[in-house]
Design an enzyme around this catalytic site. Structure first.
Site, PDB file in Angstrom:
ATOM      1  N   CYS A  21     -17.924 -10.746 -12.978  1.00 59.13           N
ATOM      2  CA  CYS A  21     -19.004  -9.872 -12.512  1.00 59.13           C
ATOM      3  C   CYS A  21     -20.283 -10.107 -13.320  1.00 59.13           C
TER       4      CYS A  21
ATOM      5  N   CYS B  50     -16.285   9.072  -2.496  1.00 58.70           N
ATOM      6  CA  CYS B  50     -16.210   7.796  -1.769  1.00 58.70           C
ATOM      7  C   CYS B  50     -16.094   8.067  -0.266  1.00 58.70           C
TER       8      CYS B  50
ATOM      9  N   ASP C 155       0.806  -1.208   0.000  1.00 59.37           N
ATOM     10  CA  ASP C 155       0.000   0.000   0.000  1.00 59.37           C
ATOM     11  C   ASP C 155       0.848   1.272   0.000  1.00 59.37           C
TER      12      ASP C 155
ATOM     13  N   CYS D 147     -23.918   1.810  -3.574  1.00 62.38           N
ATOM     14  CA  CYS D 147     -23.090   2.908  -3.060  1.00 62.38           C
ATOM     15  C   CYS D 147     -23.977   4.114  -2.715  1.00 62.38           C
TER      16      CYS D 147
ATOM     17  N   CYS E 224     -24.126  -8.458 -13.062  1.00 67.74           N
ATOM     18  CA  CYS E 224     -24.360  -7.936 -11.703  1.00 67.74           C
ATOM     19  C   CYS E 224     -23.958  -6.458 -11.608  1.00 67.74           C
TER      20      CYS E 224
ATOM     21  N   CYS F 200     -19.541  -1.392  -0.795  1.00 71.69           N
ATOM     22  CA  CYS F 200     -19.436  -1.985  -2.135  1.00 71.69           C
ATOM     23  C   CYS F 200     -18.821  -3.388  -2.099  1.00 71.69           C
TER      24      CYS F 200
ATOM     25  N   CYS G  21     -21.354  -7.657  -2.427  1.00 72.58           N
ATOM     26  CA  CYS G  21     -20.840  -8.467  -3.540  1.00 72.58           C
ATOM     27  C   CYS G  21     -21.111  -9.954  -3.295  1.00 72.58           C
TER      28      CYS G  21
ATOM     29  N   CYS H 179     -15.170   2.556   4.520  1.00 75.48           N
ATOM     30  CA  CYS H 179     -16.499   2.082   4.127  1.00 75.48           C
ATOM     31  C   CYS H 179     -16.335   0.743   3.402  1.00 75.48           C
TER      32      CYS H 179
HETATM   33  C1  B12 Z   1      -5.744   5.499  -3.589  1.00 79.17           C
HETATM   34  C2  B12 Z   1      -6.346   4.290  -2.925  1.00 79.17           C
HETATM   35  C3  B12 Z   1      -7.645   4.403  -2.419  1.00 79.17           C
HETATM   36  C4  B12 Z   1      -8.538   5.586  -2.722  1.00 79.17           C
HETATM   37  C5  B12 Z   1      -9.049   5.463  -4.174  1.00 79.17           C
HETATM   38  C6  B12 Z   1      -9.610   4.066  -4.487  1.00 79.17           C
HETATM   39  C7  B12 Z   1      -9.528   3.668  -5.955  1.00 79.17           C
HETATM   40  N1  B12 Z   1     -10.483   2.866  -6.387  1.00 79.17           N
HETATM   41  O1  B12 Z   1      -8.608   4.030  -6.666  1.00 79.17           O
HETATM   42  C8  B12 Z   1      -9.621   5.461  -1.615  1.00 79.17           C
HETATM   43  C9  B12 Z   1      -9.212   6.291  -0.412  1.00 79.17           C
HETATM   44  C10 B12 Z   1     -11.025   5.866  -2.030  1.00 79.17           C
HETATM   45  C11 B12 Z   1      -9.497   3.981  -1.281  1.00 79.17           C
HETATM   46  C12 B12 Z   1     -10.511   3.260  -0.684  1.00 79.17           C
HETATM   47  C13 B12 Z   1     -10.417   1.909  -0.383  1.00 79.17           C
HETATM   48  N2  B12 Z   1      -9.317   1.156  -0.420  1.00 79.17           N
HETATM   49 CO1  B12 Z   1      -7.653   1.742  -1.213  1.00 79.17          CO
HETATM   50  N3  B12 Z   1      -6.070   2.090  -2.121  1.00 79.17           N
HETATM   51  C14 B12 Z   1      -5.604   3.093  -2.821  1.00 79.17           C
HETATM   52  C15 B12 Z   1      -4.211   2.814  -3.395  1.00 79.17           C
HETATM   53  C16 B12 Z   1      -3.161   3.508  -2.529  1.00 79.17           C
HETATM   54  C17 B12 Z   1      -4.036   3.203  -4.869  1.00 79.17           C
HETATM   55  C18 B12 Z   1      -5.209   2.770  -5.773  1.00 79.17           C
HETATM   56  C19 B12 Z   1      -5.026   3.273  -7.182  1.00 79.17           C
HETATM   57  O2  B12 Z   1      -4.002   3.090  -7.776  1.00 79.17           O
HETATM   58  N4  B12 Z   1      -6.049   3.943  -7.729  1.00 79.17           N
HETATM   59  C20 B12 Z   1      -6.012   4.427  -9.078  1.00 79.17           C
HETATM   60  C21 B12 Z   1      -7.243   3.922  -9.833  1.00 79.17           C
HETATM   61  C22 B12 Z   1      -7.213   4.320 -11.294  1.00 79.17           C
HETATM   62  O3  B12 Z   1      -7.156   2.498  -9.768  1.00 79.17           O
HETATM   63  P1  B12 Z   1      -8.364   1.547  -9.483  1.00 79.17           P
HETATM   64  O4  B12 Z   1      -9.592   2.265  -9.119  1.00 79.17           O
HETATM   65  O5  B12 Z   1      -7.866   0.460  -8.553  1.00 79.17           O
HETATM   66  O6  B12 Z   1      -8.620   0.929 -10.914  1.00 79.17           O
HETATM   67  C23 B12 Z   1      -7.716   0.003 -11.454  1.00 79.17           C
HETATM   68  C24 B12 Z   1      -8.469  -1.168 -12.097  1.00 79.17           C
HETATM   69  O7  B12 Z   1      -9.812  -1.289 -11.609  1.00 79.17           O
HETATM   70  C25 B12 Z   1      -8.375  -0.901 -13.557  1.00 79.17           C
HETATM   71  N5  B12 Z   1      -9.478  -0.218 -14.226  1.00 79.17           N
HETATM   72  C26 B12 Z   1      -9.836   1.062 -14.115  1.00 79.17           C
HETATM   73  N6  B12 Z   1     -10.815   1.352 -14.959  1.00 79.17           N
HETATM   74  C27 B12 Z   1     -11.103   0.201 -15.609  1.00 79.17           C
HETATM   75  C28 B12 Z   1     -12.063  -0.041 -16.592  1.00 79.17           C
HETATM   76  C29 B12 Z   1     -12.157  -1.321 -17.070  1.00 79.17           C
HETATM   77  C30 B12 Z   1     -13.189  -1.584 -18.110  1.00 79.17           C
HETATM   78  C31 B12 Z   1     -11.301  -2.345 -16.559  1.00 79.17           C
HETATM   79  C32 B12 Z   1     -11.428  -3.742 -17.061  1.00 79.17           C
HETATM   80  C33 B12 Z   1     -10.336  -2.060 -15.596  1.00 79.17           C
HETATM   81  C34 B12 Z   1     -10.260  -0.781 -15.122  1.00 79.17           C
HETATM   82  O8  B12 Z   1      -7.258  -0.043 -13.747  1.00 79.17           O
HETATM   83  C35 B12 Z   1      -6.998   0.728 -12.604  1.00 79.17           C
HETATM   84  C36 B12 Z   1      -5.488   0.890 -12.426  1.00 79.17           C
HETATM   85  O9  B12 Z   1      -4.849  -0.335 -12.210  1.00 79.17           O
HETATM   86  C37 B12 Z   1      -4.128   1.240  -3.252  1.00 79.17           C
HETATM   87  C38 B12 Z   1      -2.727   0.671  -2.946  1.00 79.17           C
HETATM   88  C39 B12 Z   1      -1.857   0.655  -4.199  1.00 79.17           C
HETATM   89  N7  B12 Z   1      -0.649   1.177  -4.071  1.00 79.17           N
HETATM   90  O10 B12 Z   1      -2.277   0.209  -5.236  1.00 79.17           O
HETATM   91  C40 B12 Z   1      -5.118   0.941  -2.109  1.00 79.17           C
HETATM   92  C41 B12 Z   1      -6.008  -0.324  -2.211  1.00 79.17           C
HETATM   93  C42 B12 Z   1      -6.562  -0.360  -3.608  1.00 79.17           C
HETATM   94  N8  B12 Z   1      -7.093  -0.049  -1.267  1.00 79.17           N
HETATM   95  C43 B12 Z   1      -7.499  -1.092  -0.671  1.00 79.17           C
HETATM   96  C44 B12 Z   1      -8.619  -1.111   0.211  1.00 79.17           C
HETATM   97  C45 B12 Z   1      -8.788  -2.337   1.098  1.00 79.17           C
HETATM   98  C46 B12 Z   1      -9.529  -0.040   0.228  1.00 79.17           C
HETATM   99  C47 B12 Z   1     -10.910   0.010   0.905  1.00 79.17           C
HETATM  100  C48 B12 Z   1     -11.691  -1.308   0.871  1.00 79.17           C
HETATM  101  C49 B12 Z   1     -10.736   0.528   2.376  1.00 79.17           C
HETATM  102  C50 B12 Z   1     -12.040   0.782   3.118  1.00 79.17           C
HETATM  103  N9  B12 Z   1     -12.721  -0.249   3.604  1.00 79.17           N
HETATM  104  O11 B12 Z   1     -12.442   1.916   3.296  1.00 79.17           O
HETATM  105  C51 B12 Z   1     -11.613   1.116   0.055  1.00 79.17           C
HETATM  106  C52 B12 Z   1     -12.315   0.538  -1.189  1.00 79.17           C
HETATM  107  C53 B12 Z   1     -12.893   1.599  -2.081  1.00 79.17           C
HETATM  108  C54 B12 Z   1     -12.885   1.156  -3.561  1.00 79.17           C
HETATM  109  N10 B12 Z   1     -14.033   0.746  -4.082  1.00 79.17           N
HETATM  110  O12 B12 Z   1     -11.817   1.201  -4.186  1.00 79.17           O
HETATM  111  C55 B12 Z   1      -6.727  -2.352  -1.089  1.00 79.17           C
HETATM  112  C56 B12 Z   1      -7.602  -3.158  -2.063  1.00 79.17           C
HETATM  113  C57 B12 Z   1      -7.449  -4.692  -1.968  1.00 79.17           C
HETATM  114  C58 B12 Z   1      -8.298  -5.346  -3.038  1.00 79.17           C
HETATM  115  N11 B12 Z   1      -8.816  -6.543  -2.743  1.00 79.17           N
HETATM  116  O13 B12 Z   1      -8.516  -4.829  -4.112  1.00 79.17           O
HETATM  117  C59 B12 Z   1      -5.442  -1.712  -1.705  1.00 79.17           C
HETATM  118  C60 B12 Z   1      -4.821  -2.520  -2.850  1.00 79.17           C
HETATM  119  C61 B12 Z   1      -4.424  -1.535  -0.550  1.00 79.17           C
HETATM  120  C62 B12 Z   1      -3.714  -2.837  -0.181  1.00 79.17           C
HETATM  121  N12 B12 Z   1      -2.398  -2.899  -0.310  1.00 79.17           N
HETATM  122  O14 B12 Z   1      -4.318  -3.812   0.205  1.00 79.17           O
HETATM  123  N13 B12 Z   1      -8.314   3.488  -1.654  1.00 79.17           N
HETATM  124  S1  SF4 Z   2     -21.112  -6.629  -6.551  1.00 81.75           S
HETATM  125 FE1  SF4 Z   2     -19.239  -7.873  -6.956  1.00 81.75          FE
HETATM  126  S2  SF4 Z   2     -19.833  -9.256  -8.686  1.00 81.75           S
HETATM  127 FE2  SF4 Z   2     -21.386  -7.618  -8.587  1.00 81.75          FE
HETATM  128  S3  SF4 Z   2     -20.599  -6.056 -10.066  1.00 81.75           S
HETATM  129 FE3  SF4 Z   2     -19.838  -5.457  -8.012  1.00 81.75          FE
HETATM  130  S4  SF4 Z   2     -17.797  -6.364  -7.868  1.00 81.75           S
HETATM  131 FE4  SF4 Z   2     -18.844  -7.418  -9.582  1.00 81.75          FE
END
Ligand code: B12
Ligand code: SF4
Length: 318
Positions: free
Chosen positions: A183, A209, A128, A193, A186, A239, A243, A236
């Protein structure tokens, strides 16, 4: 000195990671993330809000070879923190000792084991903490797919797990990436959210968020933000809770350091509004709560009080 990687070493490394307590382990070759275009679009849209570090270190995130020179491969791991606990004002991941140190220690010990096994290898542990797109790396290492809620989901574990990576300067045979998406049609997470933070499937506007609003955002809430936070004190899970993969596959954590602390599982939210710095540090200094600081928790607790008073007043009118 050139290090020779013996045949079958990758399988032994992953077995060793599971013996060390990790639930999942896979190997990826470092390079340009497959999802770099999504990351670029996310930053360009300003979805990171005030998380300036996401923008500042964007160049490093765009190529996993950049954060540490000379690194070649990554052992990517997941550690279950239990999605089976009931919902509460504090997100499940923050109801026990901070996970970073727990996971760094395990990963550092694996690096030492690698050195012992194959020679003078350099390694760096990330949890992280570094400028790495961890979910992208985890998908490449075969650990799961990107849910529409953006969480990485594993078909046998759901998504309530932390990710971590041990970067190594030796070429290792990578696992097959996780290419399928489970997914389907779903949309439960998008519909559930309460702040409509998903602007599209897979795309989270962090500014909306509750996790961001209660942890990452510094300074006071606007009235609109306070209303969005509701009775959430820290993070939070909505989401993830809805699931179906979590409903079916979440399981209790086996990591001893993740033993639940009752005062975090069922917190007295109101006491955070008035708690002093010293007390906060003494009681919660070794938990993830420090990320929001005492003053962030106080702000969130006040938002929760306002939300509960508004709900009571609304009940009284009906
Ligand atoms: C910044 C961050 C946050 C931010 C932004 C979240 C976000 N979605 O980006 C905030 C503060 C909101 C947050 C919240 C949470 N976080 Co956080 N966060 C991070 C962090 C530091 C970076 C994430 C990042 O790079 N975001 C940039 C965006 C662009 O990436 P993304 O949303 O993940 O999307 C990726 C893919 O989904 C894909 N993608 C994007 N668009 C599309 C479209 C299509 C069609 C497809 C196929 C793919 C795709 O590409 C993106 C880049 O790889 C990581 C740790 C790390 N260094 O990676 C932890 C991390 C993601 N967080 C984590 C956790 C646990 C949480 C929370 C559950 C905590 C909580 N209970 O409150 C929530 C979940 C919220 C959510 N739905 O994401 C875990 C997730 C573990 C997992 N199983 O995925 C991580 C990996 C930390 C860890 N080391 O465990 N987080
Ligand atoms: S609730 Fe889970 S299975 Fe359904 S769309 Fe979201 S991430 Fe995918």
């Amino acid at each position: 000195m050139t290090v020779h990687v013996p045949s079958g070493f990758e399988a032994r490394l992953k077995t060793h990671a599971r013996d060390a307590g990790f639930d999942l382990a896979g190997i990826a070759t470092l390079g340009t993330p497959d999802t770099v275009a999504h990351f670029n679009a996310w930053i360009a849209a300003g979805h990171h809000g005030e998380m300036g570090y996401m923008e500042r270190h964007a160049e490093l995130r765009r190529d996993a070879r950049r954060p540490v020179e000379g690194m070649h491969s990554a052992l990517v791991v997941a550690l279950n923190y239990s999605g089976t606990q009931p919902a509460g004002p504090i997100a499940r991941y923050a109801r026990f000792t901070d996970y970073h140190r727990v996971m760094w220690d395990k990963l550092d010990a694996i690096r030492d084991w690698v050195r012992n096994e194959i020679g003078d290898v350099q390694g760096r542990s990330f949890v992280d903490s570094g400028p790495v797109l961890e979910r992208d790396l985890a998908r490449r290492a075969g650990l799961g797919w990107f849910g529409k809620n953006t969480l990485l989901i594993n078909p046998k574990l759901g998504s309530f797990f932390f990710l971590g990576a041990l970067f190594l300067d030796v070429p290792l045979a990578p696992d097959q990436p996780f290419v399928s998406d489970h997914c389907g049609t779903c949309t439960r997470c998008l519909d559930a959210c309460p702040t409509q933070a998903f602007v599209a499937p897979h795309v989270l506007d962090a500014r909306l968020c509750i996790s961001y609003l209660t942890i990452e955002l510094k300074g006071p809430h606007t009235p609109e933000q306070a209303a969005m936070v509701g009775n959430h004190l820290f993070g939070c899970d909505i989401c993830q809770e809805v699931c179906p993969w979590n409903e079916k596959f979440s399981r209790p954590a086996s990591e001893p350091a993740f033993a639940l602390r009752p005062e975090l599982a069922t917190p007295a939210s109101a006491e955070f509004a008035t708690m002093g710095d010293l007390e906060f540090k003494r009681r919660f200094g070794d938990t993830p709560l420090v990320r929001a600081k005492r003053c962030g928790l106080a702000r969130n607790a006040i938002a929760a009080q306002v939300a509960s008073h508004s709900a009571t007043a609304a009940d009284g009118r009906s």
